[in-house]
Design an enzyme around this catalytic site. Structure first.
Site, PDB file in Angstrom:
ATOM      1  N   LYS A 203      15.568 -26.671  36.477  1.00 53.97           N
ATOM      2  CA  LYS A 203      16.255 -25.633  37.266  1.00 53.97           C
ATOM      3  C   LYS A 203      15.940 -25.881  38.735  1.00 53.97           C
ATOM      4  CE  LYS A 203      16.104 -20.628  37.976  1.00 53.97           C
ATOM      5  NZ  LYS A 203      15.943 -19.332  37.331  1.00 53.97           N
TER       6      LYS A 203
HETATM    7  C1  R5P Z   1      11.624 -17.452  39.625  1.00 57.58           C
HETATM    8  O1  R5P Z   1      10.526 -17.719  39.845  1.00 57.58           O
HETATM    9  C2  R5P Z   1      12.153 -17.173  38.321  1.00 57.58           C
HETATM   10  O2  R5P Z   1      12.207 -18.287  37.507  1.00 57.58           O
HETATM   11  C3  R5P Z   1      13.478 -16.559  38.359  1.00 57.58           C
HETATM   12  O3  R5P Z   1      13.919 -16.394  37.073  1.00 57.58           O
HETATM   13  C4  R5P Z   1      14.547 -17.281  39.042  1.00 57.58           C
HETATM   14  O4  R5P Z   1      14.227 -18.464  39.680  1.00 57.58           O
HETATM   15  C5  R5P Z   1      15.132 -16.384  39.979  1.00 57.58           C
HETATM   16  O5  R5P Z   1      16.443 -16.251  39.733  1.00 57.58           O
HETATM   17  P1  R5P Z   1      17.316 -15.847  40.974  1.00 57.58           P
HETATM   18  O6  R5P Z   1      16.784 -16.630  42.137  1.00 57.58           O
HETATM   19  O7  R5P Z   1      18.696 -16.261  40.622  1.00 57.58           O
HETATM   20  O8  R5P Z   1      17.168 -14.379  41.154  1.00 57.58           O
END
Ligand code: R5P
Length: 299
Positions: A203
């Protein structure tokens, strides 16, 4: 034992038809074992080769994030539109119904909070928990260039080794420190290190310049992280550009659950990811669904 009465001689051998040999649809995953492939196929849609993961694991280091205060009220209605949920075991056990027919990606690294150095993580969930919870993958944060870079990389390789015993893939989540430059060069480095050391998918954030070089040089699928909340059209454009430039989908959180209409937004993201819908058309869909939802709430 089957009844032996009436057993007839088997004759449908189709000797002229070679046995079907399917390839596997996911980049770099053809040599994985059956269980790994089966789990990955529950995260990534085999028809499009892409996924819409809904990330709701933020609480593991930042508590009740805006939009995630009440997961039962705000998030469960989104579940039917996600291909997979990325979450902690605490939320999974306490709130998500086991009957929800969705794959889950379990957050297994942790041990820090926003009050301290975030890269100082450890493995915070036993492999047996991932098995018990029927996880389709385990997510580990990797802090390339961070203070505890080595520790976070070793966390990931430990999970790759443990997961390989039981057929559970590992998702490496590239975390970028506040002082680091978020550019293609950094993400090529971070994603490639994760893949070289065994991550089954990675990711990472989208970058305007050269994102296609990040996806091209990473030998396993990349899912795009959403990042901070953007206006809906910008978030849809980012998701569109990411998949058009080689991402195998998205793992978005705030840009979905902090939207004015999260159920409309996740459906618009799906249209971009699985149907290659343009950002403008996906925004039209978002507005239409949002207006319909408002109208039905008034009735
Ligand atoms: C972050 O540390 C976590 O893995 C989150 O699930 C993710 O990266 C954040 O998702 P978003 O940036 O789309 O809110």
């Amino acid at each position: 034992m089957a009844d032996m009465d009436g057993v007839r001689e088997a004759k449908k051998f189709y000797v002229d038809v070679p046995q079907r040999m399917d390839g596997f649809f996911l980049k770099g995953s053809g040599s994985l074992d059956w269980g790994m492939k089966n789990r990955l196929s529950r995260i990534f849609n085999p028809e499009t080769g892409r996924t819409v993961m809904l990330a709701i694991d933020h609480g593991y280091f930042q508590g009740p994030t805006t939009g995630l205060e009440r997961i039962d009220i705000n998030i469960l209605p989104l579940v039917p539109y996600a291909d997979s949920l990325m979450l902690t075991r605490g939320i999974l056990r306490s709130i998500v119904p086991p009957s929800a027919p969705k794959s889950t990606v379990l957050r297994v690294s942790g041990g820090t909070s926003i009050l301290k150095e975030l890269s100082n993580e450890d493995i915070a969930v036993d492999i047996e928990e991932s098995i018990r919870l029927n996880s389709c993958a385990m997510a580990v944060q990797v802090f390339i260039g961070g203070e505890f870079e080595r520790q976070s990389i070793i966390n990931m390789t430990r999970m790759v080794d443990l997961g390989s015993r039981y057929g559970i893939p590992t998702l490496a989540v590239t975390a970028v420190g506040k002082d680091m430059v978020r550019d293609a060069q950094y993400f090529r480095l971070a994603t490639r290190i994760c893949a070289e050391l065994g991550a089954h998918f990675v990711k990472t954030y989208f970058v305007e310049e050269g994102f296609e070089t990040v996806t091209a040089s990473c030998p396993v699928p990349i899912v795009m992280a959403g990042g901070k909340k953007l206006p809906e059209l910008e978030a849809l454009t980012m998701a569109y550009n990411a998949v058009q430039q080689g991402a195998a989908g998205v793992d978005m959180g705030r840009n979905i659950f902090q939207s004015d209409s999260p159920t409309s937004m996740i459906q618009a993201v799906r249209a971009v990811v699985h149907a290659n819908e343009t950002p403008a058309k996906a925004l039209d869909l978002y507005n239409t669904l949002k207006n319909e939802a408002k109208a039905s709430a008034r009735r």
